[in-house]
Design a protein around this motif. Structure first.
Motif, PDB file in Angstrom:
ATOM      1  N   UNK A  85     -21.914 128.883   3.434  1.00 26.69           N
ATOM      2  CA  UNK A  85     -22.163 129.175   2.022  1.00 26.69           C
ATOM      3  C   UNK A  85     -21.620 128.041   1.170  1.00 26.69           C
ATOM      4  N   UNK A  86     -22.353 127.706   0.126  1.00 27.91           N
ATOM      5  CA  UNK A  86     -22.029 126.561  -0.726  1.00 27.91           C
ATOM      6  C   UNK A  86     -21.806 127.030  -2.153  1.00 27.91           C
ATOM      7  N   UNK A  87     -20.679 126.593  -2.736  1.00 30.09           N
ATOM      8  CA  UNK A  87     -20.350 126.890  -4.133  1.00 30.09           C
ATOM      9  C   UNK A  87     -20.220 125.549  -4.861  1.00 30.09           C
ATOM     10  N   UNK A  88     -21.335 125.052  -5.422  1.00 31.24           N
ATOM     11  CA  UNK A  88     -21.348 123.688  -5.949  1.00 31.24           C
ATOM     12  C   UNK A  88     -20.678 123.502  -7.296  1.00 31.24           C
ATOM     13  N   UNK A  96     -18.072 126.015   1.653  1.00 26.19           N
ATOM     14  CA  UNK A  96     -17.988 124.651   1.126  1.00 26.19           C
ATOM     15  C   UNK A  96     -17.938 124.758  -0.388  1.00 26.19           C
ATOM     16  N   UNK A  97     -16.812 124.345  -0.971  1.00 21.34           N
ATOM     17  CA  UNK A  97     -16.559 124.573  -2.388  1.00 21.34           C
ATOM     18  C   UNK A  97     -16.322 123.240  -3.089  1.00 21.34           C
ATOM     19  N   UNK A 155     -17.615 116.400  -8.203  1.00 23.24           N
ATOM     20  CA  UNK A 155     -18.757 116.785  -9.028  1.00 23.24           C
ATOM     21  C   UNK A 155     -19.995 116.835  -8.144  1.00 23.24           C
ATOM     22  N   UNK A 156     -20.633 117.980  -8.069  1.00 21.85           N
ATOM     23  CA  UNK A 156     -21.791 118.109  -7.190  1.00 21.85           C
ATOM     24  C   UNK A 156     -22.985 117.300  -7.687  1.00 21.85           C
ATOM     25  N   UNK A 157     -22.952 116.846  -8.949  1.00 20.59           N
ATOM     26  CA  UNK A 157     -24.024 115.999  -9.467  1.00 20.59           C
ATOM     27  C   UNK A 157     -23.654 114.518  -9.431  1.00 20.59           C
ATOM     28  N   UNK A 158     -22.689 114.170  -8.585  1.00 15.99           N
ATOM     29  CA  UNK A 158     -22.390 112.748  -8.386  1.00 15.99           C
ATOM     30  C   UNK A 158     -23.613 112.071  -7.770  1.00 15.99           C
ATOM     31  N   UNK A 159     -23.780 110.784  -8.051  1.00 17.82           N
ATOM     32  CA  UNK A 159     -24.947 110.058  -7.537  1.00 17.82           C
ATOM     33  C   UNK A 159     -24.992 110.123  -6.015  1.00 17.82           C
ATOM     34  N   UNK A 160     -23.848 109.914  -5.384  1.00 11.39           N
ATOM     35  CA  UNK A 160     -23.755 110.051  -3.926  1.00 11.39           C
ATOM     36  C   UNK A 160     -23.312 111.474  -3.607  1.00 11.39           C
ATOM     37  N   UNK A 171     -24.318 129.556  -4.247  1.00  7.45           N
ATOM     38  CA  UNK A 171     -24.106 130.395  -5.434  1.00  7.45           C
ATOM     39  C   UNK A 171     -23.378 129.593  -6.504  1.00  7.45           C
ATOM     40  N   UNK A 172     -23.840 129.734  -7.753  1.00  2.00           N
ATOM     41  CA  UNK A 172     -23.192 129.067  -8.880  1.00  2.00           C
ATOM     42  C   UNK A 172     -23.256 129.953 -10.104  1.00  2.00           C
TER      43      UNK A 172
END
Length: 472
Positions: free
Chosen positions: A181-184, A205-206, A233-238, A250-251
């Motif tokens: 499960x991913x919590x971005x 994965x948080x 930051x999940x919106x990082x370029x990499x 889930x967010x």
């Protein structure tokens, strides 16, 4: 299960115990408070393990205490929540005054024993332990004026578990296996704790804006076996995660009161520019995501991370559904056939955020082309400070079966959405609801008009009979 009255009594006793301890381990109030809370966490954790009233961390010296914590760490892998909870405190105690260390621990432990006197050891279940810890943390924070003006690294902001309750029921209705499960986007990791409580063996994965020691302790209290947390930051370029990985994501993105255009000098309007960066085009199109409004960025990124049968549940404000400058982002999701359902949620679900929210459900592999819309704005129970979800079963049933009810739900084709310039606004597709209301109002007016006409005719007939009776 501890009663509410017992919980309040215990918290009051713990506060008195903390205040009466005159020993100072450090001049930093927050760090000393945090260490006291760690000792309480350990006590509650051991109580959850069915050790009567918890096993206390006693030691005759600072070195002995550190050795004891190290031995605990060695029993668990580095991904275990208890390992991480212990590791966090070991980094801080190195700065404490060593002489008063054993005395502070001993005094705190005596206070725990006294605070829980008369309470059965069977009362220390996971939910009670979490409530005790969270309540004490909130009370201690409110006692410190500095906390009212600053955002401390370890502040834990409690968010209602209604959201994760709904998502858990929606997902378990499909009877699928969730291993990852991913919590971005966790502010300090509130929702992942509720999820871990129900899924302790799932790998979490948080990505967190603030890595709080209280988050580590909460995850340890609920028994999370495999946790990977990064301050990122999940919106990082990499990207910090890999594509096609997670069974569930889930967010909760709290909406903000913002305008699409910003006034600048001279009264001119300035449109917001896209986010910058050389993103993987399969993951995210930066030209479609405004720098100020990143909701669609999270949607594109999260859908990219899902495994073949993965599902993402994203709760956020309504603006991303219809803002003109995000039409391209919505078009991308429609062409990928990524959107499964859009559910309008009740307003005021969080006491500190009264704005209306929506739940958008994404799928990596979707069997149908249409999007299911549901108006669930009446599915709540009013409370003193906020609205609480109710009627979970009805929402789950309708979403699972994609059940269409006039004015409440609808199935909308991609062509219909394209005709509306890729607006996903529920008002464009649940228009039947307005028609139903208008028809109802029209019927009421016609009924009233007919009733008045009948009354006039009845009065005329009655008057006629009276006139005839006088003549007879």
């Amino acid at each position: 299960m501890m009663t509410d009255k017992d919980l309040i009594t215990c918290v009051n006793r713990l506060i008195q115990n903390y205040k009466s301890n005159s020993l100072k381990l450090t001049d930093n109030y927050v760090e000393q408070r945090d260490f006291y809370l760690f000792l309480l966490f350990w006590y509650l954790h051991e109580a959850n393990q069915k050790i009567a009233y918890g096993q206390q961390l006693n030691s005759s010296s600072y070195d002995e205490f550190c050795a004891l914590l190290k031995s605990v760490k060695n029993k668990y892998p580095a991904t275990h929540s208890l390992y991480q909870a212990v590791d966090t405190v070991m980094l801080k105690v190195a700065t404490f005054r060593k002489d008063d260390f054993p005395k502070f621990i001993a005094e705190s432990n005596r206070g725990f024993t006294k605070s829980f006197s008369g309470i059965s050891s069977d009362s220390f279940d996971v939910q009670t332990s979490m409530s005790l810890y969270q309540s004490l943390l909130g009370r201690l924070e409110s006692m410190n004026p500095i906390d009212h003006f600053m955002v401390e690294e370890d502040d834990y902001q409690e968010i209602p578990q209604d959201f994760i309750e709904l998502i858990t029921r929606l997902d378990t209705a499909k009877e699928r296996s969730i291993k990852t499960a991913y919590f971005p986007f966790e502010t300090v990791g509130e929702q992942c704790v509720y999820f871990a409580k129900r899924n302790p063996n799932c790998h979490l994965r948080i990505e967190c804006l603030l890595i709080s020691p209280h988050l580590m302790r909460m995850l340890a209290l609920v028994g999370a076996n495999s946790v990977e947390i990064t301050f990122s930051n999940s919106l990082a370029v990499d990207a910090n995660v890999k594509a096609n990985t997670f069974d569930l994501a889930y967010t909760l993105l709290q909406p903000q009161n913002v305008n699409e255009k910003e006034k600048v000098e001279g009264g001119k309007e300035k449109k917001y520019i896209p986010i910058k960066g050389g993103f993987d085009p399969k993951r995210l199109n930066p030209d479609s995501v405004p720098a100020r409004y990143k909701e669609n960025g999270y949607l594109q990124h999260t859908q990219w991370t899902l495994s073949k049968h993965g599902v993402a549940y994203m709760i956020m404000g309504k603006g991303f559904l219809f803002r003109d400058i995000e039409a391209q982002a919505r078009e991308i999701l429609i062409k990928k056939n990524a959107i499964d359902s859009i559910i309008q949620l009740p307003p005021n679900l969080m006491s500190f955020c009264p704005l209306p929210l929506v739940l958008i459900i994404l799928r990596k592999t979707k069997p149908t082309k249409d999007i299911f819309y549901l108006d669930a704005t009446e599915g709540f129970t009013a409370d003193a400070s906020r609205n609480r979800f109710s009627g979970f079963e009805k929402i789950v049933k309708m979403v699972t079966k994609r059940e269409v009810i006039l004015g409440v739900s609808a199935l909308v084709s991609p062509d219909k959405i394209k005709e509306n310039k890729y607006s996903l606004n529920p008002q464009n597709y649940l228009v039947e609801l307005d028609n139903v209301k208008e028809s109802s109002e029209q019927l009421d007016a016609e009924r009233q008009e007919l009733t008045e006409l009948l009354m006039k005719k009845k009065n005329s007939i009655d008057n006629l009979f009276k006139h005839l009776s006088k003549k007879i």
